[in-house]
Scaffold this motif. Structure first.
Motif, PDB file in Angstrom:
ATOM      1  N   THR A  51       0.831  -1.207   0.000  1.00 21.88           N
ATOM      2  CA  THR A  51       0.000   0.000   0.000  1.00 21.88           C
ATOM      3  C   THR A  51       0.861   1.251   0.000  1.00 21.88           C
ATOM      4  OG1 THR A  51      -1.836  -1.115   1.090  1.00 21.88           O
ATOM      5  CG2 THR A  51      -1.754   1.279   1.296  1.00 21.88           C
ATOM      6  N   ARG A  52       1.855   1.313   0.866  1.00 19.55           N
ATOM      7  CA  ARG A  52       2.750   2.480   0.911  1.00 19.55           C
ATOM      8  C   ARG A  52       3.453   2.672  -0.429  1.00 19.55           C
ATOM      9  NH1 ARG A  52       3.574   0.545   6.167  1.00 19.55           N
ATOM     10  NH2 ARG A  52       5.373  -0.680   5.540  1.00 19.55           N
ATOM     11  N   ALA A  53       3.917   1.582  -1.019  1.00 21.12           N
ATOM     12  CA  ALA A  53       4.628   1.684  -2.301  1.00 21.12           C
ATOM     13  C   ALA A  53       3.695   2.192  -3.396  1.00 21.12           C
ATOM     14  CB  ALA A  53       5.202   0.322  -2.679  1.00 21.12           C
ATOM     15  N   ALA A  54       2.492   1.635  -3.494  1.00 22.61           N
ATOM     16  CA  ALA A  54       1.552   2.051  -4.544  1.00 22.61           C
ATOM     17  C   ALA A  54       1.142   3.507  -4.364  1.00 22.61           C
ATOM     18  CB  ALA A  54       0.323   1.144  -4.543  1.00 22.61           C
ATOM     19  N   GLN A  55       0.846   3.908  -3.142  1.00 18.01           N
ATOM     20  CA  GLN A  55       0.387   5.275  -2.908  1.00 18.01           C
ATOM     21  C   GLN A  55       1.495   6.296  -3.077  1.00 18.01           C
ATOM     22  OE1 GLN A  55      -1.716   5.069   0.837  1.00 18.01           O
ATOM     23  NE2 GLN A  55      -3.527   4.218  -0.161  1.00 18.01           N
ATOM     24  N   SER A  56       2.745   5.863  -3.033  1.00  9.00           N
ATOM     25  CA  SER A  56       3.854   6.795  -3.238  1.00  9.00           C
ATOM     26  C   SER A  56       3.891   7.320  -4.675  1.00  9.00           C
ATOM     27  CB  SER A  56       5.188   6.132  -2.883  1.00  9.00           C
ATOM     28  OG  SER A  56       5.576   5.194  -3.882  1.00  9.00           O
ATOM     29  N   TYR A  57       3.194   6.645  -5.602  1.00 14.65           N
ATOM     30  CA  TYR A  57       3.136   7.089  -6.985  1.00 14.65           C
ATOM     31  C   TYR A  57       2.115   8.196  -7.205  1.00 14.65           C
ATOM     32  CZ  TYR A  57       6.159   3.346  -8.597  1.00 14.65           C
ATOM     33  OH  TYR A  57       7.235   2.530  -8.822  1.00 14.65           O
ATOM     34  N   GLY A  58       1.252   8.448  -6.233  1.00 12.20           N
ATOM     35  CA  GLY A  58       0.225   9.472  -6.356  1.00 12.20           C
ATOM     36  C   GLY A  58      -0.948   8.987  -7.199  1.00 12.20           C
ATOM     37  N   GLU A  59      -2.062   9.711  -7.080  1.00 12.64           N
ATOM     38  CA  GLU A  59      -3.266   9.340  -7.824  1.00 12.64           C
ATOM     39  C   GLU A  59      -3.132   9.714  -9.294  1.00 12.64           C
ATOM     40  OE1 GLU A  59      -7.068  10.251  -6.059  1.00 12.64           O
ATOM     41  OE2 GLU A  59      -6.098  10.467  -4.102  1.00 12.64           O
ATOM     42  N   LEU A  60      -3.804   8.930 -10.141  1.00 14.83           N
ATOM     43  CA  LEU A  60      -3.787   9.157 -11.583  1.00 14.83           C
ATOM     44  C   LEU A  60      -5.131   8.727 -12.140  1.00 14.83           C
ATOM     45  CD1 LEU A  60      -1.863   9.958 -13.955  1.00 14.83           C
ATOM     46  CD2 LEU A  60      -1.372   7.535 -14.195  1.00 14.83           C
ATOM     47  N   ASP A  61      -5.759   9.598 -12.924  1.00 10.63           N
ATOM     48  CA  ASP A  61      -7.054   9.289 -13.514  1.00 10.63           C
ATOM     49  C   ASP A  61      -6.907   9.006 -14.996  1.00 10.63           C
ATOM     50  OD1 ASP A  61      -8.645   9.689 -11.177  1.00 10.63           O
ATOM     51  OD2 ASP A  61      -8.378  11.851 -11.442  1.00 10.63           O
ATOM     52  N   LEU A  62      -7.752   8.124 -15.483  1.00 10.89           N
ATOM     53  CA  LEU A  62      -7.818   7.802 -16.903  1.00 10.89           C
ATOM     54  C   LEU A  62      -9.119   8.388 -17.423  1.00 10.89           C
ATOM     55  CD1 LEU A  62      -6.463   6.217 -19.216  1.00 10.89           C
ATOM     56  CD2 LEU A  62      -7.826   4.247 -18.512  1.00 10.89           C
ATOM     57  N   ILE A  63      -9.031   9.259 -18.425  1.00  4.66           N
ATOM     58  CA  ILE A  63     -10.225   9.907 -18.959  1.00  4.66           C
ATOM     59  C   ILE A  63     -10.331   9.672 -20.459  1.00  4.66           C
ATOM     60  CG2 ILE A  63     -10.240  11.697 -17.173  1.00  4.66           C
ATOM     61  CD1 ILE A  63      -9.147  13.616 -19.361  1.00  4.66           C
ATOM     62  N   SER A  64     -11.546   9.736 -20.953  1.00  2.00           N
ATOM     63  CA  SER A  64     -11.796   9.637 -22.386  1.00  2.00           C
ATOM     64  C   SER A  64     -11.849  11.047 -22.941  1.00  2.00           C
ATOM     65  CB  SER A  64     -13.122   8.913 -22.618  1.00  2.00           C
ATOM     66  OG  SER A  64     -13.413   8.845 -23.995  1.00  2.00           O
ATOM     67  N   GLY A  65     -10.929  11.351 -23.840  1.00  3.70           N
ATOM     68  CA  GLY A  65     -10.856  12.700 -24.395  1.00  3.70           C
ATOM     69  C   GLY A  65     -11.835  12.918 -25.533  1.00  3.70           C
ATOM     70  N   GLU A  66     -12.035  14.169 -25.880  1.00  2.00           N
ATOM     71  CA  GLU A  66     -12.916  14.513 -27.001  1.00  2.00           C
ATOM     72  C   GLU A  66     -12.392  13.942 -28.308  1.00  2.00           C
ATOM     73  OE1 GLU A  66     -13.731  18.691 -27.141  1.00  2.00           O
ATOM     74  OE2 GLU A  66     -14.306  18.748 -25.026  1.00  2.00           O
ATOM     75  N   ASP A  67     -11.110  13.619 -28.340  1.00  2.00           N
ATOM     76  CA  ASP A  67     -10.506  13.037 -29.546  1.00  2.00           C
ATOM     77  C   ASP A  67     -10.726  11.523 -29.636  1.00  2.00           C
ATOM     78  OD1 ASP A  67      -8.886  12.173 -27.500  1.00  2.00           O
ATOM     79  OD2 ASP A  67      -7.036  13.045 -28.313  1.00  2.00           O
ATOM     80  N   GLY A  68     -11.482  10.979 -28.668  1.00  3.36           N
ATOM     81  CA  GLY A  68     -11.764   9.544 -28.668  1.00  3.36           C
ATOM     82  C   GLY A  68     -10.641   8.690 -28.105  1.00  3.36           C
ATOM     83  N   MET A  69      -9.583   9.330 -27.646  1.00  6.13           N
ATOM     84  CA  MET A  69      -8.438   8.635 -27.075  1.00  6.13           C
ATOM     85  C   MET A  69      -8.525   8.665 -25.552  1.00  6.13           C
ATOM     86  SD  MET A  69      -6.699   7.779 -29.780  1.00  6.13           S
ATOM     87  CE  MET A  69      -5.063   7.411 -29.234  1.00  6.13           C
ATOM     88  N   LEU A  70      -7.851   7.712 -24.916  1.00  6.56           N
ATOM     89  CA  LEU A  70      -7.751   7.701 -23.466  1.00  6.56           C
ATOM     90  C   LEU A  70      -6.524   8.495 -23.051  1.00  6.56           C
ATOM     91  CD1 LEU A  70      -8.595   3.966 -22.758  1.00  6.56           C
ATOM     92  CD2 LEU A  70     -10.097   5.942 -22.491  1.00  6.56           C
ATOM     93  N   HIS A  71      -6.679   9.289 -22.009  1.00  6.76           N
ATOM     94  CA  HIS A  71      -5.593  10.143 -21.530  1.00  6.76           C
ATOM     95  C   HIS A  71      -5.459   9.993 -20.022  1.00  6.76           C
ATOM     96  CE1 HIS A  71      -5.471  12.389 -25.353  1.00  6.76           C
ATOM     97  NE2 HIS A  71      -6.785  12.219 -25.349  1.00  6.76           N
ATOM     98  N   PHE A  72      -4.227  10.097 -19.532  1.00  3.74           N
ATOM     99  CA  PHE A  72      -3.971  10.093 -18.103  1.00  3.74           C
ATOM    100  C   PHE A  72      -3.980  11.535 -17.630  1.00  3.74           C
ATOM    101  CE2 PHE A  72      -1.934   6.082 -19.346  1.00  3.74           C
ATOM    102  CZ  PHE A  72      -2.567   5.234 -18.461  1.00  3.74           C
ATOM    103  N   GLU A  73      -4.581  11.741 -16.475  1.00  2.00           N
ATOM    104  CA  GLU A  73      -4.692  13.101 -15.943  1.00  2.00           C
ATOM    105  C   GLU A  73      -4.276  13.100 -14.489  1.00  2.00           C
ATOM    106  OE1 GLU A  73      -8.701  14.997 -15.158  1.00  2.00           O
ATOM    107  OE2 GLU A  73      -8.081  15.912 -17.042  1.00  2.00           O
TER     108      GLU A  73
END
Length: 73
Positions: A51-73
């Motif tokens: 848990t400590r190791a995974a959370q050290s990477y910080g949160e990251l969201d995956l969104i569907s862009g208007e271009d139809g591609m998936l983007h990390f935010e």
């Protein structure tokens, strides 16, 4: 160890296997504080370490862009 599979940490016991897919899913869920993931595996102190190791990477969201591609935010 078989290709594509990981043995659980020693405290996991039971001889169960931890697949790459499970590792990735648990990493993502734990990293993003979804209330499931590594800590729920029943591995004791190893859960806390994962848990400590995974959370050290910080949160990251995956969104569907208007271009139809998936983007990390």
């Amino acid at each position: 160890m078989t290709a594509g599979r990981r043995n659980p940490p020693p405290s996991g016991g039971g001889g169960s296997q931890y697949t790459d897919s499970q590792i990735g899913r648990n990493f993502w869920l734990t990293r993003n504080h979804h209330g499931a993931g590594s800590w729920a595996r029943g591995l004791g102190e190893d859960d806390n370490e994962l848990t400590r190791a995974a959370q050290s990477y910080g949160e990251l969201d995956l969104i569907s862009g208007e271009d139809g591609m998936l983007h990390f935010e």
